[in-house]
Design an enzyme around this catalytic site. Structure first.
Site, PDB file in Angstrom:
ATOM      1  N   ARG A  69       0.869  -1.181   0.000  1.00 59.71           N
ATOM      2  CA  ARG A  69       0.000   0.000   0.000  1.00 59.71           C
ATOM      3  C   ARG A  69       0.903   1.228   0.000  1.00 59.71           C
ATOM      4  O   ARG A  69       1.568   1.502   0.986  1.00 59.71           O
ATOM      5  CB  ARG A  69      -0.883  -0.032   1.230  1.00 59.71           C
ATOM      6  CG  ARG A  69      -1.883   1.082   1.357  1.00 59.71           C
ATOM      7  CD  ARG A  69      -2.830   0.805   2.516  1.00 59.71           C
ATOM      8  NE  ARG A  69      -3.754   1.904   2.738  1.00 59.71           N
ATOM      9  CZ  ARG A  69      -3.485   2.945   3.518  1.00 59.71           C
ATOM     10  NH1 ARG A  69      -2.342   3.018   4.153  1.00 59.71           N
ATOM     11  NH2 ARG A  69      -4.379   3.914   3.664  1.00 59.71           N
ATOM     12  N   CYS A 102     -26.753  -5.120  42.264  1.00 58.46           N
ATOM     13  CA  CYS A 102     -25.338  -4.890  41.925  1.00 58.46           C
ATOM     14  C   CYS A 102     -24.428  -5.899  42.630  1.00 58.46           C
ATOM     15  O   CYS A 102     -23.459  -6.399  42.051  1.00 58.46           O
ATOM     16  CB  CYS A 102     -24.921  -3.477  42.316  1.00 58.46           C
ATOM     17  SG  CYS A 102     -25.775  -2.198  41.360  1.00 58.46           S
TER      18      CYS A 102
END
Ligand code: 3NM
Length: 510
Positions: A40, A450
């Site tokens: 590239r 929780c």
């Protein structure tokens, strides 16, 4: 031609470290496990590009590694490279195919579902590069600079799944690209997959990287290590848990090993969660110092509880750092998406968290888990919605609907999903169980939801990363928590005195 896409090196001549050369980096990479190379070059003259391509081709040919040329069909044809890769602004794929013929490899970059659908419709590409997964410094003109995360990649994979399913057209393979490195490659391989544990699975075939090899002072070692991470069996819930393991006494194992349960949780529940953790025999720590995370995760028995109770940009970055540390130490993470059913901002925060790494367990009420399911590649907007009021679930859900929801989320996120309530459902990709225990007073105590995450964390910290061990550890955590609630509630006149009794009951369990 059978192509191995697992470790796909994309070159960049602008980031070579001092003392290294561009060709040396490529040579090291192909000698150490790169399976495909893409040349590239964005600002080279045609003449220089061809000269460079010929040299890279010679290196690749020596190791039988195919060379793909980015964008320049003419250069690929001139040097007889094995393939071409085009982006969305380059020559359209059908024209490239016409020029290069059927024997060459053709790849296309896709950043959205629509672009992937177009590639599937054209049916001329061999593979797609899906990205950007995570933010990258290597390419500036990307569609989403924040990265789509695995959630976005999975939506594109869903398109490929449909395309590849019918078998009428040649399959399209895929690699993920953008911000992938040694700290996240295993997670990307695990998370970028749809239809997990089913016949119709579609997963990425590998990772495409630039800087993590090209900018490395030791490109050979970087490639070798990346190859190991990409090809090793997934360390997370890798095996289907068709049978629930029942032999291990997790209650006793937690007392015996006294694991560390690292909480990143909200201010409302910190004290209660720490007391619950101590009561089950584990060791709570509430550190929010990023520098601590790696050392804590390295403890022989440890798990992390990420509770999104009060999120802000700083806590989100902290959650990501903790998930990364526990993922890399191959330890469990429990995610509690508190309130993500209440607002779109919270749902976006939850999306960031699940994109930042692998969570072993997602635990939430029906409203929270349903909201998470809407992020998924398999979600189809229907009339069935589940509402939340703030952090609470606002309604009722049948056991069948709980099972379906828990299974859907477990499959989407490749985790164990716990849908809480009087009838708590625990599911992995293969099966779901309901645990019907507890006491109504638990709903009147803040933090009781929780702190279930703390107990799940404690049990997981003494379990393997793989199913069925993890599944059994989670089920046993839900059962003991419910048993303690039932026993405490039986003698308590109200929620105030329920709390100490509940802690006592947990502490009594063996
Ligand atoms: N294409 P690194 S991101 C070449 O999103 C390229 O299409 C991308 O580099 C895309 O591995 C990218 O250094 C660069 O993050 C990836």
């Amino acid at each position: 031609m059978t192509v191995d896409y697992s470790v796909y090196l994309v070159t960049d001549s602008t980031m070579i470290p001092e003392g290294c050369t561009f060709l040396g980096q490529v040579e090291q990479a192909v000698a150490n496990g790169a399976t495909l190379v893409q040349l590239r070059e964005k600002s080279m003259s045609t003449r220089d590009f061809i000269a460079q391509a010929e040299k890279v081709h010679a290196i690749c040919k020596a190791k039988r590694v195919p060379l793909i040329i980015n964008d320049r069909v003419d250069v690929a044809l001139a040097i007889d490279a094995e393939g071409v890769h085009v982006g969305q602004d380059d020559m359209p794929a059908p024209l490239v195919r016409r020029l290069i013929g059927n024997d060459k490899i053709l790849g296309v970059t896709c950043s959205t579902v629509e672009e992937t659908e177009q590639v599937a419709k054209e049916a001329v590409a061999d593979y797609v590069g899906l990205g950007t997964v995570y933010p990258t410094k290597t390419k500036s003109d990307v569609t989403d600079p924040h990265g789509t995360g695995p959630l976005g990649i999975r939506k594109m994979l869903k398109v490929l799944q449909e395309h590849n399913r019918d078998g009428a057209k040649p399959p399209i393979r895929s690699v993920a690209i953008g911000g992938i490195n040694h700290s996240n490659a295993a997670q990307v391989m695990y998370q970028c997959r749809v239809g997990a544990n089913t016949d119709n699975e579609e997963a990425i075939d590998g990772v495409a990287v630039v800087s993590c090899i090209m900018a490395s002072k030791d490109a050979g070692k970087a490639t070798r290590e990346l190859q190991q991470l990409v090809t090793a069996p997934a360390p997370w819930l890798a095996t289907a848990s068709s049978e629930v393991e029942t032999s291990n006494n997790y209650v006793g194992a937690v007392r015996d090993k006294s694991p560390l349960v690292h909480h990143l949780t909200n201010n409302v529940v910190k004290n209660f969660s720490a007391n619950v953790t101590l009561a089950v025999g584990a060791s709570p720590i509430m550190s929010e110092l990023k520098g601590d995370f790696g050392d804590l995760a390295a403890a022989p028995y440890a798990a992390c509880v990420v509770n999104m109770g009060t999120p802000d940009p700083d806590t989100l970055a902290m959650f990501a750092a903790a998930i990364g540390a526990y993922n890399n130490a191959r330890k469990h993470v429990v995610f509690d998406p508190v309130g993500c059913g209440a607002t779109s901002a919270r749902l976006a925060a939850a999306a960031k968290i699940v994109n930042s790494g692998v969570v072993s367990v997602i635990k939430g009420n029906p409203g929270e888990v349903w909201a998470l399911s809407t992020l998924g590649a398999n979600y189809q907007a229907s009339s069935k919605t589940v509402t939340s009021k703030g952090v609470d679930f606002d309604g009722a859900m049948s056991d069948d609907d709980r099972r379906e929801l828990a299974l859907t989320v477990a499959r989407e996120f490749r985790c164990i999903c716990v849908v809480t309530g009087a009838h708590t459902c625990i599911a992995d990709a293969d099966h779901a169980v309901i645990v019907d225990k507890g006491h109504p007073m638990m709903g009147q105590v803040t933090g009781s939801g929780c702190s279930l995450g703390s107990v799940i964390g404690a049990h997981l910290a003494v379990a393997d990363l793989t199913a069925p061990s993890a599944f059994a550890a989670v089920v046993s955590a839900i059962e003991r928590y419910g048993d303690a609630g039932t026993a405490a509630g039986a003698g308590a006149p109200g929620p105030g005195s329920f709390v100490p009794r509940f802690i006592d009951e947990l502490a009594r369990q063996k």
